[in-house]
Design a protein around this motif. Structure first.
Motif, PDB file in Angstrom:
ATOM      1  N   HIS A 306       0.811  -1.217   0.000  1.00  0.00           N
ATOM      2  CA  HIS A 306       0.000   0.000   0.000  1.00  0.00           C
ATOM      3  C   HIS A 306       0.849   1.274   0.000  1.00  0.00           C
ATOM      4  O   HIS A 306       0.305   2.371   0.076  1.00  0.00           O
ATOM      5  CB  HIS A 306      -0.926   0.011   1.220  1.00  0.00           C
ATOM      6  N   CYS A 307       2.157   1.121  -0.085  1.00  0.00           N
ATOM      7  CA  CYS A 307       3.042   2.292  -0.054  1.00  0.00           C
ATOM      8  C   CYS A 307       3.264   2.817  -1.466  1.00  0.00           C
ATOM      9  O   CYS A 307       3.821   2.114  -2.321  1.00  0.00           O
ATOM     10  CB  CYS A 307       4.389   1.915   0.558  1.00  0.00           C
ATOM     11  N   PRO A 308       2.844   4.050  -1.774  1.00  0.00           N
ATOM     12  CA  PRO A 308       3.021   4.598  -3.127  1.00  0.00           C
ATOM     13  C   PRO A 308       4.489   4.779  -3.507  1.00  0.00           C
ATOM     14  O   PRO A 308       4.823   4.826  -4.685  1.00  0.00           O
ATOM     15  CB  PRO A 308       2.293   5.939  -3.064  1.00  0.00           C
ATOM     16  N   LYS A 309       5.390   4.841  -2.491  1.00  0.00           N
ATOM     17  CA  LYS A 309       6.828   4.994  -2.758  1.00  0.00           C
ATOM     18  C   LYS A 309       7.548   3.642  -2.798  1.00  0.00           C
ATOM     19  O   LYS A 309       8.744   3.591  -3.058  1.00  0.00           O
ATOM     20  CB  LYS A 309       7.462   5.874  -1.676  1.00  0.00           C
ATOM     21  N   LYS A 310       6.780   2.567  -2.549  1.00  0.00           N
ATOM     22  CA  LYS A 310       7.330   1.212  -2.564  1.00  0.00           C
ATOM     23  C   LYS A 310       8.539   1.059  -1.629  1.00  0.00           C
ATOM     24  O   LYS A 310       9.528   0.399  -1.956  1.00  0.00           O
ATOM     25  CB  LYS A 310       7.716   0.804  -3.992  1.00  0.00           C
ATOM     26  N   LEU A 311       8.436   1.667  -0.456  1.00  0.00           N
ATOM     27  CA  LEU A 311       9.496   1.530   0.537  1.00  0.00           C
ATOM     28  C   LEU A 311       9.427   0.144   1.170  1.00  0.00           C
ATOM     29  O   LEU A 311       8.345  -0.405   1.369  1.00  0.00           O
ATOM     30  CB  LEU A 311       9.340   2.592   1.627  1.00  0.00           C
ATOM     31  N   ASP A 312      10.589  -0.397   1.498  1.00  0.00           N
ATOM     32  CA  ASP A 312      10.636  -1.671   2.217  1.00  0.00           C
ATOM     33  C   ASP A 312      10.468  -1.340   3.701  1.00  0.00           C
ATOM     34  O   ASP A 312      11.427  -1.319   4.482  1.00  0.00           O
ATOM     35  CB  ASP A 312      11.957  -2.383   1.961  1.00  0.00           C
ATOM     36  N   ILE A 313       9.240  -1.099   4.087  1.00  0.00           N
ATOM     37  CA  ILE A 313       8.944  -0.611   5.434  1.00  0.00           C
ATOM     38  C   ILE A 313       9.399  -1.577   6.528  1.00  0.00           C
ATOM     39  O   ILE A 313      10.005  -1.151   7.517  1.00  0.00           O
ATOM     40  CB  ILE A 313       7.444  -0.263   5.559  1.00  0.00           C
ATOM     41  N   PRO A 314       9.150  -2.884   6.415  1.00  0.00           N
ATOM     42  CA  PRO A 314       9.637  -3.791   7.476  1.00  0.00           C
ATOM     43  C   PRO A 314      11.140  -3.719   7.675  1.00  0.00           C
ATOM     44  O   PRO A 314      11.625  -3.758   8.820  1.00  0.00           O
ATOM     45  CB  PRO A 314       9.200  -5.172   6.970  1.00  0.00           C
ATOM     46  N   PHE A 315      11.889  -3.610   6.583  1.00  0.00           N
ATOM     47  CA  PHE A 315      13.340  -3.498   6.695  1.00  0.00           C
ATOM     48  C   PHE A 315      13.735  -2.198   7.382  1.00  0.00           C
ATOM     49  O   PHE A 315      14.603  -2.177   8.269  1.00  0.00           O
ATOM     50  CB  PHE A 315      13.977  -3.577   5.301  1.00  0.00           C
ATOM     51  N   LEU A 316      13.082  -1.105   7.010  1.00  0.00           N
ATOM     52  CA  LEU A 316      13.387   0.187   7.627  1.00  0.00           C
ATOM     53  C   LEU A 316      13.014   0.193   9.109  1.00  0.00           C
ATOM     54  O   LEU A 316      13.743   0.754   9.936  1.00  0.00           O
ATOM     55  CB  LEU A 316      12.650   1.308   6.888  1.00  0.00           C
ATOM     56  N   LEU A 317      11.906  -0.442   9.459  1.00  0.00           N
ATOM     57  CA  LEU A 317      11.512  -0.500  10.863  1.00  0.00           C
ATOM     58  C   LEU A 317      12.460  -1.392  11.667  1.00  0.00           C
ATOM     59  O   LEU A 317      12.723  -1.130  12.846  1.00  0.00           O
ATOM     60  CB  LEU A 317      10.071  -0.997  10.995  1.00  0.00           C
ATOM     61  N   LYS A 318      12.965  -2.422  11.028  1.00  0.00           N
ATOM     62  CA  LYS A 318      13.961  -3.265  11.690  1.00  0.00           C
ATOM     63  C   LYS A 318      15.205  -2.445  12.026  1.00  0.00           C
ATOM     64  O   LYS A 318      15.759  -2.536  13.127  1.00  0.00           O
ATOM     65  CB  LYS A 318      14.330  -4.447  10.790  1.00  0.00           C
TER      66      LYS A 318
END
Length: 379
Positions: A306-318
């Motif tokens: 659902h991220c329009p920027k296609k960020l790897d959110i789980p990796f960034l949160l890790k």
């Protein structure tokens, strides 16, 4: 001193790490030689026979001082380890030059143990690139007897370690990882141990007390440990945890004063692994500590779709969690961020909140990413 067998060698189970030697006036590159000499003399007297240093420790001074101090002892009375500094990509083309320099600085004709230093997402491709000839050169030095045993240290994730092992694993004799009861789950250290077990590669431990973070605990946690083992000090629990993992052969502690050294040596006079109940206790304490400082991302990846920027959110949160836990001493998060594209960094979040709407853990993701970016100086 407890000793562990490694290919017929009897290695002290506790090794002297030389990344945090005593210094003068708080300056990392000004090692207190007199205090360090006293510590190494106590190590030798107490049975420690493994000494670990590296090209970049103490601003390049660790190898010089360790080499100078160990020169006073019979070369057959200790094992010396150093590493090729591929953590800095500028060094990648210089393996021959740096290796020769390290032998000179350490005043030895060979290294007993030598490592690819800090295999991680940032440098693994460079380490594997045949144009630099790092692996071939180090294997040549091993053939010539200038490296007795070749291994690697790793701060990368499971995929990164697997990539390196698929290329060079059959020639790696040992692997050094960050392993402690806090990181056993938090940094997937348990899975890393299991991966190395599959390759029949013994484990060398760095950061057994996580840079001192596990040397003191909150009062409630300390009380629980005291009740379970009245005669055991808090730091000793970190080492008893490691004594409970069969594949751990060498535990390196970067001891910076004589009291730490004496306490740790006293711990390693006996082997007292944790029983099942004690293991559950210590891992439960780690879990409580983690929950208080991190966001509870489970890596479900719903947010990514659902991220329009296609960020790897789980990796960034890790990485955000690692930065929050490590505080000012964090180097893993900045190092990992340097390996990803500029348009996938935490500051690229546009705060549309689409991710939050599908997060099962109801994490305030944009807030966490912007806090992370600010902490990393990227806001």
């Amino acid at each position: 001193m407890i000793y562990n067998d490694f290919q017929g060698l009897q290695l002290s189970a506790l090794g002297m790490g030389n990344m945090r030697l005593p210094v003068l006036d708080g300056k990392d590159n000004q090692i207190d030689k007199a205090a360090s000499e006293e510590m190494i003399a106590y190590c030798m007297k107490s049975g420690i026979n493994y000494y670990d240093t590296a090209y970049g420790y103490h601003g390049g001074q660790s190898e010089l001082v360790v080499g100078e101090l160990l020169k006073k002892y019979d070369r057959n009375s200790f094992y010396l380890a150093s590493k090729f500094p591929g953590y800095d990509l500028k060094n990648i083309p210089k393996v021959r030059e740096i290796f020769e320099e390290q032998l000179t600085k350490c005043q030895v004709e060979y290294f007993d143990f030598y490592l690819f230093h800090n295999v991680c997402e940032m440098n693994v491709d460079a380490y594997l690139d045949p144009q630099y000839g790092i692996f071939d050169y180090l294997m040549e030095q091993k053939k010539n007897g200038r490296i007795k045993h070749l291994g690697f240290s790793a701060h990368g994730d499971i995929d990164c370690m697997t990539k390196f092992l698929n290329a060079y694993g059959k020639d790696m004799e040992f692997c050094q990882i960050e392993l402690n009861y806090f990181d056993y789950i938090f940094q997937n250290a348990k899975e890393k141990v299991e991966l190395l077990n599959k390759w029949n590669i013994p484990v060398w431990v760095m950061e057994p007390v996580r840079g001192g973070q596990l040397a003191t605990l909150p009062e409630d946690a300390s009380s629980k440990l005291k009740e379970a083992r009245p005669d055991e000090k808090v730091p000793a629990w970190a080492f008893r945890f490691l004594q409970s993992i069969p594949s751990v052969t060498m535990t390196l502690s970067g001891m910076s004063n004589m009291q730490q050294l004496k306490d740790n040596i006293a711990t390693y006079e006996t082997n007292k692994p944790l029983n099942k109940k004690e293991m559950e206790l210590i891992l439960g304490i780690a879990d409580d500590m983690i929950r208080k400082t991190t966001v509870p991302c489970t890596g479900c990846h719903y947010c990514v779709s659902h991220c329009p920027k296609k960020l790897d959110i789980p990796f960034l949160l890790k990485l955000y969690n690692e930065a929050m836990v490590a505080g000012s001493g964090d180097f893993i998060a900045p190092m990992a961020l340097s390996s990803i594209d500029s348009d996938k960094q935490p500051e690229c979040c546009i705060s549309c909140h689409s991710c939050e709407k599908v997060c099962p853990q109801t994490i305030h993701i944009p807030e966490a990413l912007h806090n992370f970016a600010e902490k990393m100086g990227r806001a």
